[in-house]
Design a protein around this motif. Sequence first.
Motif, PDB file in Angstrom:
ATOM      1  N   GLU A 268       7.544   1.379   5.222  1.00  0.00           N
ATOM      2  CA  GLU A 268       6.966   0.357   6.103  1.00  0.00           C
ATOM      3  C   GLU A 268       7.225  -0.999   5.482  1.00  0.00           C
ATOM      4  O   GLU A 268       7.093  -1.168   4.254  1.00  0.00           O
ATOM      5  CB  GLU A 268       5.458   0.592   6.237  1.00  0.00           C
TER       6      GLU A 268
ATOM      7  N   GLU B  98      -3.839   3.477   1.448  1.00  0.00           N
ATOM      8  CA  GLU B  98      -4.181   3.426   2.869  1.00  0.00           C
ATOM      9  C   GLU B  98      -4.380   4.866   3.346  1.00  0.00           C
ATOM     10  O   GLU B  98      -3.416   5.650   3.371  1.00  0.00           O
ATOM     11  CB  GLU B  98      -3.043   2.769   3.662  1.00  0.00           C
TER      12      GLU B  98
ATOM     13  N   HIS C  66       3.804   7.370   3.365  1.00  0.00           N
ATOM     14  CA  HIS C  66       4.750   6.234   3.389  1.00  0.00           C
ATOM     15  C   HIS C  66       4.386   5.228   2.304  1.00  0.00           C
ATOM     16  O   HIS C  66       3.314   5.292   1.713  1.00  0.00           O
ATOM     17  CB  HIS C  66       4.771   5.556   4.762  1.00  0.00           C
TER      18      HIS C  66
ATOM     19  N   HIS D  69       0.826  -1.216   0.000  1.00  0.00           N
ATOM     20  CA  HIS D  69       0.000   0.000   0.000  1.00  0.00           C
ATOM     21  C   HIS D  69       0.858   1.265   0.000  1.00  0.00           C
ATOM     22  O   HIS D  69       2.046   1.218   0.302  1.00  0.00           O
ATOM     23  CB  HIS D  69      -0.978   0.032   1.189  1.00  0.00           C
TER      24      HIS D  69
END
Length: 148
Positions: A140, A66, A91, A8
Amino acid sequence: MKLGRLNHIGIATPSIADSIAHYRETMGATQITEPFDLPAQGVKVCFVDTPTGSDGSGGMNGTQIELIEPLGEDSPIHGFLAKNPAGGQHHVCFEVEDVAEARAWFEGQGKRVLGPTRIGAHGTPIFFLHPKDMMGQLTEIMETPRDH
Ligand SMILES: CC[C@H](C(=O)O)C(=O)SCCNC(=O)CCNC(=O)[C@H](O)C(C)(C)COP(=O)(O)OP(=O)(O)OC[C@H]1O[C@@H](n2cnc3c(N)ncnc32)[C@H](O)[C@@H]1OP(=O)(O)O
Ligand SMILES: [Co+2]
């Protein structure tokens, strides 16, 4: 280390409701989850599904958007929104087979891991790498869900 699937793209927003309306009404998104709170991570979150094929074929298991809104005083995205009041790209999240192995790899590369490995919004272990060590990109790393 082998580059895994882009799971994502995290988009910070001051209003998850406004962002949902944007993705539904302006961008034509058809599959958006109900927002849910992740108090331990300091965010309210939902996912916008995207098609895999450019013509919308192939189903809706492409990289998700997201949407994250701050939840609570200590949310880690307050600072980002103070600098970017309208929100924006926050991110990226890549999948790995083994999150512990990946964490050791990045630590061995001298990259700062931010905090403990914890359970993310997909219910699998995740950790974050400091943007300053990742060419300016908050990154991430998430363990691939086993049902994939
Ligand atoms: C886990 C649930 C869900 C999931 O997918 O499962 C999520 O993804 S939740 C996402 C929200 N959680 C996090 O982001 C946790 C990790 N983030 C952090 O620990 C902080 O946000 C941190 C350390 C990245 C930034 O902290 P802060 O906002 O307090 O700013 P600093 O002044 O400490 O920043 C230092 C330096 O980094 C630059 N910065 C900050 N955020 C970003 C960013 N998103 N992308 C790129 N660069 C960023 C900031 O501008 C500072 O740069 P400088 O040049 O020193 O001004
Ligand atoms: Co994320």
